[in-house]
Design a protein around this motif. Structure first.
Motif, mmCIF file in Angstrom:
data_model
loop_
_atom_site.group_PDB
_atom_site.id
_atom_site.type_symbol
_atom_site.label_atom_id
_atom_site.label_comp_id
_atom_site.label_asym_id
_atom_site.label_seq_id
_atom_site.Cartn_x
_atom_site.Cartn_y
_atom_site.Cartn_z
ATOM 1 N N SER A 70 0.672 -1.077 -0.064
ATOM 2 C CA SER A 70 0.032 -0.074 0.101
ATOM 3 C C SER A 70 0.759 0.860 -0.389
ATOM 4 C CB SER A 70 -0.552 0.695 0.741
ATOM 5 O OG SER A 70 -0.400 0.051 2.602
ATOM 6 N N HIS A 71 0.405 2.059 -0.494
ATOM 7 C CA HIS A 71 0.726 3.920 -0.598
ATOM 8 C C HIS A 71 1.995 4.317 0.847
ATOM 9 C CE1 HIS A 71 -3.012 5.667 1.122
ATOM 10 N NE2 HIS A 71 -3.194 5.261 0.912
ATOM 11 N N HIS A 97 -0.101 -1.936 -9.923
ATOM 12 C CA HIS A 97 -0.390 -1.129 -9.453
ATOM 13 C C HIS A 97 -1.717 -0.430 -10.413
ATOM 14 C CE1 HIS A 97 -0.008 -0.446 -5.755
ATOM 15 N NE2 HIS A 97 1.266 0.477 -5.884
ATOM 16 N N GLY A 104 -6.122 0.741 -2.338
ATOM 17 C CA GLY A 104 -6.124 1.029 -1.157
ATOM 18 C C GLY A 104 -6.588 1.960 -0.575
ATOM 19 N N ASP A 123 -2.546 5.940 5.206
ATOM 20 C CA ASP A 123 -3.018 4.868 4.757
ATOM 21 C C ASP A 123 -2.868 4.125 6.267
ATOM 22 O OD1 ASP A 123 -2.275 2.134 4.031
ATOM 23 O OD2 ASP A 123 -0.665 3.151 3.293
ATOM 24 N N GLU A 125 -3.857 1.225 5.863
ATOM 25 C CA GLU A 125 -2.866 -0.114 6.470
ATOM 26 C C GLU A 125 -1.241 -0.576 6.930
ATOM 27 O OE1 GLU A 125 -0.899 -3.673 2.879
ATOM 28 O OE2 GLU A 125 -3.245 -2.433 3.074
ATOM 29 N N GLU A 426 -11.208 1.233 -0.829
ATOM 30 C CA GLU A 426 -11.080 -0.337 -2.258
ATOM 31 C C GLU A 426 -11.623 -0.981 -1.500
ATOM 32 O OE1 GLU A 426 -10.727 -0.922 -4.538
ATOM 33 O OE2 GLU A 426 -8.576 -0.452 -4.066
#
Length: 438
Positions: A70-71, A97, A104, A123, A125, A426
């Motif tokens: 993820s970013h 991507h 994401g 982010d 995550e 997402e």
């Protein structure tokens, strides 16, 4: 800003392969493991032959592995070696991507500081914040106010508003709105212009319904009356179309998407009277109707309001910063609980903050940034104060039996009043978004 990333220890590739980490990441089934530790290689030898992206793997498979991160991890990936630094910024990485089709979860925030006016993204995550590239038209000398922002079709859209010399405490005496729309692409990490709104506007309502962006109201300049004009944007066709105008023109309003309807809330109307009535647009019938006495307040400026999982939430900053949810069956707002007071160094009491951002991401409400007054003693009394700009973030699940707030990593250099925030979530088979006006 360094994006908040720090290098992590290297790990032998024999151990990585033995543990099956790469296979697990490719299959997307790693749980409870920081996958960045699996992607560390030796420095590229510029004088010799280029090393593999990941020793022991073909470069095309290595690229797919890296593209699954993820970013929030991209900053640390770029710090590994020069080859990875350029790879993360390359069209090949963008295509990898894009091929996966997943961008994401993103939480976008713009605050009054720093002066450069860069957007910051979180982010969940990775649990990390990072700074986006500068938005065109914004400099350290001029800032963007009165805009609206949404996440839609895997893009962040920033619409309208006005540009004014950087001076956060003061409202400019004269300004003119713009109709331009800028989008941020999370795959390419670039800003670009898309179709402009039909008319310039600022301080207007905006929300996403069915993958389309609805805007209504606002004003076109500091010397103009409120607008009744409304329109809708189709991001797939990149086209704006007029819809039926607001029954009552209003500015300084906010928009919320709720149960497939566009709610236009708060603001002031033509005679500058405060507005407790909510105007609701039904896209399926292309008509407006009014709901009297829905909004909480009779004051001009709205408090932070957002929608999440079919409910509308507000942060009542006149009532001890209490989170409230609207119950459409009862036709009233129900208290969930107060936002915790702000910890101020050197003071025992926790003062009440203001100018927060409020946004829903997944099943949590995020309260971001804001300000507090830091009082100082003078002649034995608390008479002097200064303004402390916050970069703190807290979150809670408002539907839990017992609402508990948790601390989220702070926004780094981004701090103070939140001018706008939006999310991209997402989901495998749909394009979703949330919105908060600037």
């Amino acid at each position: 800003m360094s994006n908040g990333f720090v290098p992590v220890p290297t790990k032998s590739w024999a151990k990585v392969v033995e543990e099956g980490v790469l296979t697990a990441i490719v299959e997307g089934c790693v749980e409870g493991l920081n996958p960045v530790k699996a992607f560390l290689s030796s420095e590229h030898d510029e004088e010799g032959e280029a090393e593999a992206l990941i020793p022991g793997l073909p470069d095309d498979l290595a690229l797919l592995c890296l593209a699954k991160l993820s970013h929030g991890y991209h900053g640390v990936l770029q710090a590994v070696c020069k080859r990875w630094h350029f790879l993360i910024q390359s069209p090949e990485y963008e295509r990898a991507h894009l091929q996966g089709g997943k961008c994401g979860d993103w939480l976008f925030v713009l605050t009054e500081e720093p002066k450069e006016g860069n957007w910051t993204a979180y982010d969940p995550e990775a649990g990390k914040w990072h700074v986006l590239p500068p938005m065109p038209g914004v400099t350290a000398d001029h800032r963007h106010y009165g805009f609206a922002c949404v996440g839609v079709a895997k893009r962040l859209l920033v619409m309208g508003g006005y540009y004014t010399p950087f001076d956060p405490p003061m409202q400019p005496a004269k300004y003119f709105a713009v109709n331009e729309v800028l989008q941020f692409d999370p795959f390419s990490k670039r800003w670009s212009k898309v179709a402009s709104m039909r008319i310039p506007r600022c301080s207007f309502a905006c929300a996403v319904i069915g993958g389309k962006v609805y805007v209504a109201g606002g004003c076109s300049s500091s010397r103009r009356s409120p607008l009744s004009h409304a329109e809708v944007y189709d991001p797939i066709e990149n086209r704006w179309e007029d819809i039926a105008p607001l029954p009552n023109a209003r500015e300084d309003c906010v928009g919320v998407a709720l149960a497939g309807l566009f709610y236009v809330i708060a603001g002031v109307v033509e005679n500058h009277a405060d507005q407790r009535t909510v105007e609701v647009y039904d896209p399926s019938r292309a008509t407006w109707y009014s709901l009297p006495d829905v909004w909480l307040f009779s004051r001009q400026m709205p408090c932070p309001v957002t929608s999440m999982q079919g409910s509308m939430y507000a942060l009542d900053d006149w009532d001890a910063n209490t989170i409230k949810v609207y119950d459409p069956q009862l036709g009233e707002w129900v208290n969930i609980g107060p936002v915790p007071g702000v910890e101020v160094p050197g003071q025992d009491r926790r003062p009440k903050g203001f100018n927060f951002g409020l946004i829903g991401l997944r099943d949590e409400l995020y309260v971001l940034g804001g300000k507090v007054l830091r009082w100082q003693p003078a002649n034995g009394h608390w008479k002097k104060f200064d303004i402390l700009r916050l970069n703190t973030v807290i979150a809670c699940n408002p539907s839990a039996r017992s609402v508990t707030w948790r601390k989220v990593n702070c926004m780094g250099e981004s701090r103070g009043a939140v001018l706008g925030c939006a999310v991209l979530e997402e989901e495998p088979n749909s394009q979703t978004s949330s919105v908060n006006a600037g």
